[in-house]
Enzyme design. Structure first.
Site, PDB file in Angstrom:
ATOM      1  N   LEU A   1     -33.554 -37.070   7.152  1.00  0.00           N
ATOM      2  CA  LEU A   1     -32.398 -36.850   6.287  1.00  0.00           C
ATOM      3  C   LEU A   1     -32.753 -35.915   5.137  1.00  0.00           C
ATOM      4  O   LEU A   1     -31.930 -35.101   4.699  1.00  0.00           O
ATOM      5  CB  LEU A   1     -31.802 -38.181   5.818  1.00  0.00           C
ATOM      6  CG  LEU A   1     -30.761 -38.702   6.820  1.00  0.00           C
ATOM      7  CD1 LEU A   1     -31.374 -39.182   8.112  1.00  0.00           C
ATOM      8  CD2 LEU A   1     -29.872 -39.751   6.213  1.00  0.00           C
TER       9      LEU A   1
ATOM     10  N   VAL B   1     -39.488 -42.268   9.599  1.00  0.00           N
ATOM     11  CA  VAL B   1     -39.095 -41.012  10.246  1.00  0.00           C
ATOM     12  C   VAL B   1     -37.717 -40.570   9.743  1.00  0.00           C
ATOM     13  O   VAL B   1     -37.487 -39.385   9.439  1.00  0.00           O
ATOM     14  CB  VAL B   1     -39.109 -41.178  11.792  1.00  0.00           C
ATOM     15  CG1 VAL B   1     -38.594 -39.912  12.460  1.00  0.00           C
ATOM     16  CG2 VAL B   1     -40.511 -41.512  12.280  1.00  0.00           C
ATOM     17  N   CYS B   2     -36.804 -41.524   9.639  1.00  0.00           N
ATOM     18  CA  CYS B   2     -35.435 -41.198   9.189  1.00  0.00           C
ATOM     19  C   CYS B   2     -35.444 -40.627   7.769  1.00  0.00           C
ATOM     20  O   CYS B   2     -34.657 -39.729   7.442  1.00  0.00           O
ATOM     21  CB  CYS B   2     -34.557 -42.449   9.224  1.00  0.00           C
ATOM     22  SG  CYS B   2     -34.585 -43.280  10.813  1.00  0.00           S
ATOM     23  N   THR B   3     -36.338 -41.143   6.937  1.00  0.00           N
ATOM     24  CA  THR B   3     -36.408 -40.650   5.552  1.00  0.00           C
ATOM     25  C   THR B   3     -36.776 -39.168   5.537  1.00  0.00           C
ATOM     26  O   THR B   3     -36.233 -38.386   4.757  1.00  0.00           O
ATOM     27  CB  THR B   3     -37.426 -41.492   4.746  1.00  0.00           C
ATOM     28  OG1 THR B   3     -36.995 -42.855   4.784  1.00  0.00           O
ATOM     29  CG2 THR B   3     -37.537 -41.025   3.311  1.00  0.00           C
TER      30      THR B   3
END
Ligand code: BEZ
Length: 213
Positions: free
Chosen positions: A49, A44-46
């Site tokens: 960002l 999810v973070c990928t």
């Protein structure tokens, strides 16, 4: 300790992917968006960002500097950034704080131990040029945030700060806007150059195009 709207955003110094910063100095006179993500090399973070990088022109238009934070170290961030760039076909042009000692996470209460003892939740802080906190938001680790919604909030906050206008439910840029209660109805036409639509004495609209940003 939790941070409330109107508080001065706590200052800190930190190592980031763009060098060491003093947070308040780095913000300067800009608006700021500080957001945490649970960990590097997570799916999810990928996407988050990458999306933030893709929207960098939109943040620039709103005089807003963006900075991410997680409790991973600089070596980890530096290894992960090429993945974000490859997956999202974008250059990551904002700093990511290496907060392995949890200084920022603790200052901003980003670790919620009953959710995870080790990683930050998805917190967002919008900070005004006066260094005061204008928005706080907390999402769970498994739900990616809506970065277009953050741009919408920035637009609303800036309408209030610059023009004394507020925004109704589900407002999007261009929709009619609300004149804040502290401006008397008989001063609206002089201030905005249009007659207000008075729905109630306390609910006065003007068209969204009365200000040109
Ligand atoms: C993440 O990508 O950070 C994540 C995804 C599912 C659960 C928790 C975290």
């Amino acid at each position: 300790m939790s941070i409330r709207l109107g508080d001065i955003a706590p200052n800190f110094t930190a190592n980031t992917t763009q060098g060491e910063i003093d947070f308040h100095e780095w913000l300067g006179d800009f608006w700021g968006l500080l957001f945490s993500h649970p960990a590097d090399f997570t799916p999810v973070c990928t996407t988050e960002l990458g999306k933030t990088a893709l929207l960098s022109g939109e943040f620039q238009k709103r005089n807003t500097k963006v900075i991410a934070v997680s409790v991973d170290d600089l070596a980890s961030h530096n290894k992960w950034v090429p993945d974000i760039e490859e997956v999202n076909d974008v250059k990551v042009n904002f700093p990511i704080i290496a907060d392995e000692n949890r200084v920022v996470a603790q200052l901003y209460d980003m670790i919620h131990p009953n959710a995870s003892e080790k990683t930050t939740v998805r917190s967002v802080f919008i900070i005004g040029p006066d260094k005061k906190v204008k928005l706080t938001l907390t999402y769970p680790a498994s739900t990616g945030r809506n970065f277009n919604e953050l741009l919408r909030v920035l637009d609303s906050l800036q309408l209030t700060a610059n023009y004394g206008l507020a925004t109704p439910a589900d407002w999007i840029s261009g929709d009619k806007v609300i004149v804040i209660p502290s401006i008397p109805t008989d001063q609206i036409s002089a201030k905005f150059g249009v007659e207000p639509e008075v729905v109630k004495p306390y609910l006065r609209y003007v068209p969204g195009n009365v200000v040109h940003k």
